[in-house]
Design a protein around this motif. Structure first.
Motif, mmCIF file in Angstrom:
data_model
loop_
_atom_site.group_PDB
_atom_site.id
_atom_site.type_symbol
_atom_site.label_atom_id
_atom_site.label_comp_id
_atom_site.label_asym_id
_atom_site.label_seq_id
_atom_site.Cartn_x
_atom_site.Cartn_y
_atom_site.Cartn_z
ATOM 1 N N ALA A 237 -52.524 -29.859 93.436
ATOM 2 C CA ALA A 237 -53.498 -29.249 93.712
ATOM 3 C C ALA A 237 -53.107 -30.051 95.373
ATOM 4 O O ALA A 237 -54.630 -29.447 95.724
ATOM 5 C CB ALA A 237 -54.204 -30.556 92.872
ATOM 6 N N THR A 238 -53.129 -31.386 95.471
ATOM 7 C CA THR A 238 -52.755 -32.058 96.955
ATOM 8 C C THR A 238 -51.623 -30.581 97.581
ATOM 9 O O THR A 238 -52.160 -30.478 98.871
ATOM 10 C CB THR A 238 -51.613 -32.753 96.738
ATOM 11 N N MET A 239 -50.351 -30.251 96.672
ATOM 12 C CA MET A 239 -50.147 -29.141 97.380
ATOM 13 C C MET A 239 -50.521 -28.290 98.417
ATOM 14 O O MET A 239 -50.625 -27.260 99.388
ATOM 15 C CB MET A 239 -48.698 -28.779 97.102
ATOM 16 N N ILE B 89 -46.509 -9.070 100.494
ATOM 17 C CA ILE B 89 -47.638 -9.067 99.439
ATOM 18 C C ILE B 89 -47.715 -8.955 98.441
ATOM 19 O O ILE B 89 -47.995 -9.375 97.497
ATOM 20 C CB ILE B 89 -49.207 -8.625 99.791
ATOM 21 N N GLY B 90 -46.935 -7.781 98.206
ATOM 22 C CA GLY B 90 -46.235 -7.347 96.368
ATOM 23 C C GLY B 90 -45.339 -8.058 96.097
ATOM 24 O O GLY B 90 -45.826 -8.350 95.012
ATOM 25 N N PHE B 91 -45.127 -8.975 96.664
ATOM 26 C CA PHE B 91 -43.790 -10.451 96.055
ATOM 27 C C PHE B 91 -44.905 -11.295 95.121
ATOM 28 O O PHE B 91 -44.321 -11.710 94.359
ATOM 29 C CB PHE B 91 -43.066 -11.324 96.682
ATOM 30 N N TRP B 92 -45.641 -11.837 96.061
ATOM 31 C CA TRP B 92 -47.179 -12.534 94.872
ATOM 32 C C TRP B 92 -47.683 -11.545 94.083
ATOM 33 O O TRP B 92 -47.644 -12.198 93.285
ATOM 34 C CB TRP B 92 -48.545 -12.508 96.170
ATOM 35 N N TRP B 93 -47.675 -10.491 94.356
ATOM 36 C CA TRP B 93 -48.941 -9.604 93.386
ATOM 37 C C TRP B 93 -47.849 -9.812 91.789
ATOM 38 O O TRP B 93 -48.030 -10.086 90.496
ATOM 39 C CB TRP B 93 -48.683 -7.956 93.156
ATOM 40 N N ALA B 94 -46.381 -9.210 92.364
ATOM 41 C CA ALA B 94 -45.633 -9.349 91.453
ATOM 42 C C ALA B 94 -45.006 -10.595 90.404
ATOM 43 O O ALA B 94 -44.943 -10.938 89.171
ATOM 44 C CB ALA B 94 -43.916 -9.022 91.829
ATOM 45 N N ILE B 95 -45.068 -11.477 91.241
ATOM 46 C CA ILE B 95 -44.645 -13.124 90.789
ATOM 47 C C ILE B 95 -45.808 -13.362 89.536
ATOM 48 O O ILE B 95 -45.751 -13.042 89.150
ATOM 49 C CB ILE B 95 -44.389 -14.243 91.553
ATOM 50 N N ILE B 96 -47.304 -13.200 90.384
ATOM 51 C CA ILE B 96 -48.482 -13.651 89.725
ATOM 52 C C ILE B 96 -48.335 -12.556 88.024
ATOM 53 O O ILE B 96 -49.779 -13.244 86.877
ATOM 54 C CB ILE B 96 -49.633 -13.077 90.348
ATOM 55 N N THR B 97 -48.264 -11.554 88.625
ATOM 56 C CA THR B 97 -48.182 -10.050 86.857
ATOM 57 C C THR B 97 -47.109 -10.790 86.072
ATOM 58 O O THR B 97 -47.436 -11.175 84.780
ATOM 59 C CB THR B 97 -48.645 -8.684 87.550
ATOM 60 N N MET B 98 -45.848 -11.351 86.474
ATOM 61 C CA MET B 98 -45.585 -11.367 85.808
ATOM 62 C C MET B 98 -45.246 -13.134 85.054
ATOM 63 O O MET B 98 -44.595 -12.985 83.550
ATOM 64 C CB MET B 98 -43.776 -11.374 86.188
ATOM 65 N N THR B 99 -45.509 -13.476 85.916
ATOM 66 C CA THR B 99 -46.168 -14.926 84.869
ATOM 67 C C THR B 99 -47.291 -14.945 83.731
ATOM 68 O O THR B 99 -47.449 -16.179 83.309
ATOM 69 C CB THR B 99 -46.194 -15.771 85.951
ATOM 70 N N THR B 100 -47.847 -14.116 83.684
ATOM 71 C CA THR B 100 -49.662 -12.922 83.187
ATOM 72 C C THR B 100 -50.489 -13.986 83.538
ATOM 73 O O THR B 100 -51.213 -14.698 82.675
ATOM 74 C CB THR B 100 -49.037 -13.222 81.709
ATOM 75 N N VAL B 101 -50.371 -14.925 84.847
ATOM 76 C CA VAL B 101 -51.192 -15.360 85.509
ATOM 77 C C VAL B 101 -52.664 -13.817 86.119
ATOM 78 O O VAL B 101 -53.846 -14.613 85.530
ATOM 79 C CB VAL B 101 -50.724 -16.086 86.433
ATOM 80 N N GLY B 102 -52.105 -13.479 86.275
ATOM 81 C CA GLY B 102 -52.634 -12.568 87.230
ATOM 82 C C GLY B 102 -54.419 -12.826 87.607
ATOM 83 O O GLY B 102 -55.551 -12.860 86.641
ATOM 84 N N GLY C 46 -49.753 -21.296 100.936
ATOM 85 C CA GLY C 46 -50.463 -21.124 99.501
ATOM 86 C C GLY C 46 -49.678 -20.023 98.745
ATOM 87 O O GLY C 46 -49.516 -20.477 96.778
ATOM 88 N N TYR C 47 -48.932 -18.666 98.676
ATOM 89 C CA TYR C 47 -48.742 -17.961 98.188
ATOM 90 C C TYR C 47 -47.349 -18.834 97.110
ATOM 91 O O TYR C 47 -47.044 -18.539 96.447
ATOM 92 C CB TYR C 47 -48.169 -17.021 98.841
ATOM 93 N N MET C 48 -46.582 -19.856 98.281
ATOM 94 C CA MET C 48 -45.487 -20.134 97.630
ATOM 95 C C MET C 48 -45.548 -21.583 96.650
ATOM 96 O O MET C 48 -45.344 -21.641 95.593
ATOM 97 C CB MET C 48 -44.476 -21.048 98.008
ATOM 98 N N VAL C 49 -47.294 -21.806 96.740
ATOM 99 C CA VAL C 49 -47.096 -22.940 95.734
ATOM 100 C C VAL C 49 -47.477 -22.681 94.634
ATOM 101 O O VAL C 49 -47.082 -23.185 93.841
ATOM 102 C CB VAL C 49 -48.386 -23.969 96.549
ATOM 103 N N GLY C 50 -48.611 -21.419 94.770
ATOM 104 C CA GLY C 50 -48.712 -20.817 93.148
ATOM 105 C C GLY C 50 -47.609 -19.811 92.493
ATOM 106 O O GLY C 50 -47.745 -20.457 91.368
#
Ligand code: K
Ligand code: K
Lengths: 434, 434, 434, 434
Positions: free
Chosen positions: C338-340, D361-374, C385-389
């Motif tokens: 959250a801080t990051m 942006i695709g990197f971000w999407w792929a990671i968020i999809t693969m960890t099933t956060v979505g 933010g993407y990296m932290v996410g």
């Protein structure tokens, strides 16, 4: 009571003393007759016909497994000793001429698991060996020797220190090329589209030429350097390859070649008159564009360097049946839930108006729900739709929970096998001749 | 000290030598008296009353299990040997007249797991057999023989090469029918709704008739072809079915029949005067529309062809109790969290204004959160709501983590059983007579 | 060579023959001296001082565990035999006077797992017994007997058929009450807020009275019926309860009572003059409103009927330490991420402007990301933010993966224990006296 | 037949009787010759050359493992007994001079798992010991004794009751400081930005000074109190630290120091003339702001108090290789899927227009999809994009499922080890000298 029974059997039936690997088992002839056409039943016949004079028979076999086998003669149920590996049980069953399908369902899993693991690991070892074609350098002379040495340096990064350095260098070029490829798409670094209207010799109509020219200068230099390096590397590797046919058919080499095509095509077109005719065509530009994607696939060069990737590839290959199962389950669930959500959500007679305007949109929703990704770009909004959504998400969680223990098995097996192999170096030779 | 004790017992208590399957166990009479009304305690009484003359008693039983049993006499605690399958232990306990409920809690799991697995696998094998009614073709003549041969071809794709070809053809029709069904919903291919206002004989008021007529031509042809094929197949299969009652009650056949209804109803209505009266009714159109969904369920014909689906069906059936448990857990958590989020988020006295305007909306949110799908169509927005959301998501993850090892058990068991059976073909017969 | 060594030891050291439960172990006096102050080392001293005349010593103990113990004397490493339950090993170690902390790390897990399971299962059994206070009906007379019979009918649904019927009826009332509670919130059935401005005697200023009066009629009747039933039930159960103190302190009874309060308070207020003074106050309305939530908690009456829920409750209680661990891990990760994210996303000096305007919003985001729910109501939008996410989502998946095998252990253990108990009815008595 | 064979071997080959730990194994000289250059093959040669007079050879070794070893002589396949820990097998293999790489693939996993666990647990124990530098207080006098006592109180909360109280007090300050830090960001409590335009001596241009001054009064007091406490604590701990170098290099102490910097810098700047010159600079403000984040990292002081956190840290350290593997797998999949979604979704020639305007942006999407956060902030919207999304989500689920059993292994191992250690206190000493 007990004594009388045993006394009766002492007189009536003859007692045999079987010495299996030093452990003595006493039994009656009648017991051994229970399983016909096995080694022991024939021994019993032989014993009776011979007058029963001899009391002890010696077998140089595993004593623990014999416990289960004599138990089978006594009770008619074949259970397997759990302290012995299934492969040993199989060997002993063969010796005692008892068929493995006599094993009861409860012990079958223990019995098979070891044999299964041995089968899968042996095929895994064979695949690894298949790649490591061991070469005898001492038998080579002159050009052949140089060629082979270069080949080992360029293609087998673990054979020498020089090969390791070359491998890392080569992979840095791959990484640079991929980084450039990704950076090119950033707004600030993106190549501008130059309408190129000068040369209209072959087609009457005036077309806008979308030529990829004025990009970031640094990226252009990087692109050029990488292309030269990869061209030289591919040529050199082809020259020193000991098996040209295998080289040409290797998927990695085809990817490398295809990744080089777009730049060369562009150079050729720019230098010739063909440009104005064909570069205009949407189709040619599209193909050139798509071929650029092969640059990214150069990342698979990492398989050569990183053994865990090899393990992943082989594990997926060994689990093909289980993966197919997962896909078929997902496919069926996708079809059912997509149809149901389409019907549940249609606001009008034909679904027009709702978010789920077509069944294929339902496919997308069902998959994204079942993998629990849940983007939320399409969501149900009617009570029946909520129910279908609930069923779909629970069903997805169930499908994953049911099939995953089955799928993840092989990877764990291979990974632990490789890790323990790399920790005890001498095992390598052993696993080769299994 | 130790020697004196053993010397004392030498004089006072009599020592017995028990020979169990060739392994000698020495013990005292006093020890055997510890468990009354068992086989060995009676033996001890008999031994004492007989003067203790005889020193060795021979039992033709499993020696490893006897270790645990004699240990029970010595210490009063019954632990189970882990190298022997639970079913063997059960059999031996029966022989030695010791009750299984004497087994300590620590060993109970090992003991039961094998017996449980055997019970589940046997019922699984029986289900599989139940389907494979083996027919003796040689006893049949004439029409009966032809009927049975056709039946095997049409319903048992694994019995012959011809049956396999027919099965694949039939499934391709199913796939085509489903593909057509999905494509129909695409905007470009969607049937237009033709207001059909010509025939208004039976109802005074002028209704818009939404007749599904002018669709894509190719899809119409496909639809027609498939319908004819499925009609003929269903009729033929009914004719050659050896057990008409079972055929009629089979869920797959009912689905097949219901999937055919909409098209025939439409044809009948279009040819008759009934159309204008009933086709107008919302209710009839609705039913016709819903019946179309049964086309999709034809996908379950795949169960006949693909064994992993059969395994899934049986595993779900065997895990019914565990699935019910998961559903009840989810239901309770859903009720609690939906109420809490409704209270946490209500902006005004009655929740009006917030996204969670009703408790049922909270149900949807709670389920989607607990399965970690998380669409985000409704999300909490107050501090208390955030806390409820946190509790709900953690609770969902916990519920899934707790119940899944229990649910996935049976599927893994069945899958490995079927796989090892298919690898060793002779096991099939064995598992039949279990 | 080998023979010479053994010959030397034959002459120099004296050989002892230890007969442990019928299995003879040969060893030297010197070996037994390796572990001082144990039973066998004292035996060796005694043997030497006695002249070594006697050659065989008999111990009526478990022979398999003795293998490990004599191995410890030989090699100084105590490993545990894997075919014997840890509890047996513990007992034998106590007899041979060897401390359990001599067991090597590799075998420690096997050794402890059985003892752990026994400990947890015994405490689980004791909890179950604690609830089932078995009553001896035959010793009761008159009112006491009637009271106890009614108590069993009302509180122990499994004791008789009548109790079962009563239990189901009672639960149907609970379900109806909950259903009514949920339906009340639907827009169509929601009670209207009647501004009630008549009675303004005790406060000068004119307040809007939000009285919950004019709701759906059917729901009102249902509400009234349920309230009467629950009131009567609670009173009757209190009367027949054999232990009033325990009854009053039971959480379920407190919930039942609190769930009744709002309706009675409303009735009292409506009938008296107090209404206008206190019902106006926001605070009183709020409390009344919140107390209504206790109706929902009546769902926990299901614990009495459904054993899997009991298993869940006890498993969570037994895993308290592991759950606390999960919460602390989540808490720490939440604080850090959250801080990051707050720092990564702040557009201006103090975060104002971005979606992550405060750190507590970051808490919510971090939890929803780590449980992989991912609503998407707040998402990062800057590269950092993407990296932290990315880190946060991977970290969440890791935390769950690491802690879940540890948490789900107890539930599986309890569930399998209860299931195998319910399948073999006689085990119940056994597990009671463990 | 069998008897003839054994009779033949009686005459031709000599039979040896091997007494291993009291259990007699019979075998032929020919069998022992099968594995050359091992202890038994040399024994066989010695036996034959000596005339074979002696019949029994006594070895004071583990009898169960010898079963497998004599089986290896008989059949040429080395399988491991599953009832004995791998470490015992290793020791016995060493004695019998057989190399461990002869073990078959099926048994290798069982054999290695115990040795692996022992290796990992020993290094874990060593890490724990490394932290617990046991001090002999009795050898210290005067200041040294006081220093050490204070050190134990301040740094080792488990050594005494006073240390425990101090530890809790200290952690409460940490918690208060963190709470203040989080609350500061809330809109109501946020410090206002005061444009501070008075002092413009060193730079000509008029800058807006964003000084963090007027915040909530209570938070300021809290901040000040905590800072004083932490400063004093750090100074005192440095003074009493027995090893100054290790103290200075400890990451926790560096974090503590850095967390104190911003406040002191602010105080210094406010008191001096430097403020106007340097506090203006964006760069200095930025660094001051970022240093404030170290306050949050004080949460890691909890590691000292809570042992499960220590287990987590060591488990992650021991699983570094597996974590690296997961990251590399995710990285490769991310690169591939990001490129594919970029190509699939580009509406125009260069992706401009779609949500996936760049590959990152695709990197971000792929990671968020693969960890099933979505999250759903970027989602595909074309048919090809849907296919890529499906592949990406299934691939993510697969990656997680495949790698997690491998990663979670060490944590479970360590956790169970620590828990069983804390339950049986004497094990501590044992594990120290492993
Ligand atoms: K999600
Ligand atoms: K989501």
């Amino acid at each position: 009571l007990e004594r009388k029974l045993s006394a009766a059997s002492d007189e009536g039936n003859q007692r045999l003393l079987l010495n299996v690997g030093g452990v003595r088992h006493e039994t009656h002839v009648a017991t051994l007759r229970n399983v016909p056409s096995s080694r022991l039943s024939r021994l019993a016949e032989w014993h009776v016909s011979g007058g029963g004079g001899r009391l002890e028979y010696f077998f140089d076999r595993h004593p623990a497994v014999f416990n289960s086998i004599i138990d089978f003669y006594r009770t008619g149920e074949l259970h397997v000793p759990l302290e012995v590996c299934g492969a040993v049980v199989k060997r002993e069953l063969d010796f005692w001429q008892i068929e493995e399908d006599q094993i009861k369902a409860c012990c079958w899993r223990h019995y098979r698991s070891y044999i299964e693991n041995q089968r899968i690991l042996n095929s895994f070892n064979r695949s690894l060996e298949h790649e490591q074609d061991t070469v005898d350098l001492s038998s080579l002379r002159g050009w052949k020797l140089l060629q082979m040495k270069l080949w080992l340096i360029m293609d087998h990064p673990r054979t020498s220190r020089l090969a390791m350095i070359y491998g890392i260098t080569s992979f840095l070029f791959v990484a640079a090329s991929i980084a450039g490829f990704c950076l090119e798409t950033l707004p600030g670094l993106r190549p501008e589209l130059m309408p190129n209207i000068t040369n209209t010799s072959c087609a009457g109509e005036q077309k806008k030429l979308h030529v990829i020219q004025t990009s970031n200068e640094a990226l252009n230099v990087l692109d050029f350097t990488c292309t030269v390096f990869f061209t030289l590397e591919l040529l050199l590797r082809f020259c020193v390859s000991p098996n040209k046919r295998r080289f040409v058919l290797s998927p990695m080499n085809i990817i490398d070649l295809l990744a080089l095509v777009p730049l060369y095509v562009q150079v050729i077109f720019e230098q010739s008159n063909l440009q104005s005719c064909y570069m205009n065509e949407r189709f040619v530009i599209e193909i050139m564009f798509i071929l650029r994607i092969f640059r990214m696939f150069r990342i698979f060069h990492l398989v050569k360097h990183y053994q865990a990737l090899k393990v992943l590839v082989y594990a997926l290959r060994a689990s093909l049946q289980e993966l197919l199962m997962l896909f078929i389950f997902l496919l069926i669930a996708m079809l059912i839930f997509a149809t149901m959500i389409y019907y549940a959500e249609r606001s009008d007679d034909f679904g027009a108006g709702s978010e789920f305007s077509t069944i294929p949109i339902g496919f997308w929703w069902a998959i994204i729900t079942m993998t629990t990704v849940g983007y939320g770009d399409v969501t149900p909004s009617t009570p029946v739709g909520y129910m279908v959504g609930t069923a779909c998400s629970v069903c997805g969680v169930l499908l994953v929970a049911l099939t995953f223990p089955v799928i993840s098995n092989n990877f764990s097996l291979f990974y632990e096998h490789v890790r323990s192999r790399s920790l005890s170096p001498r095992v390598r030779e052993e696993s080769d001749d299994v």
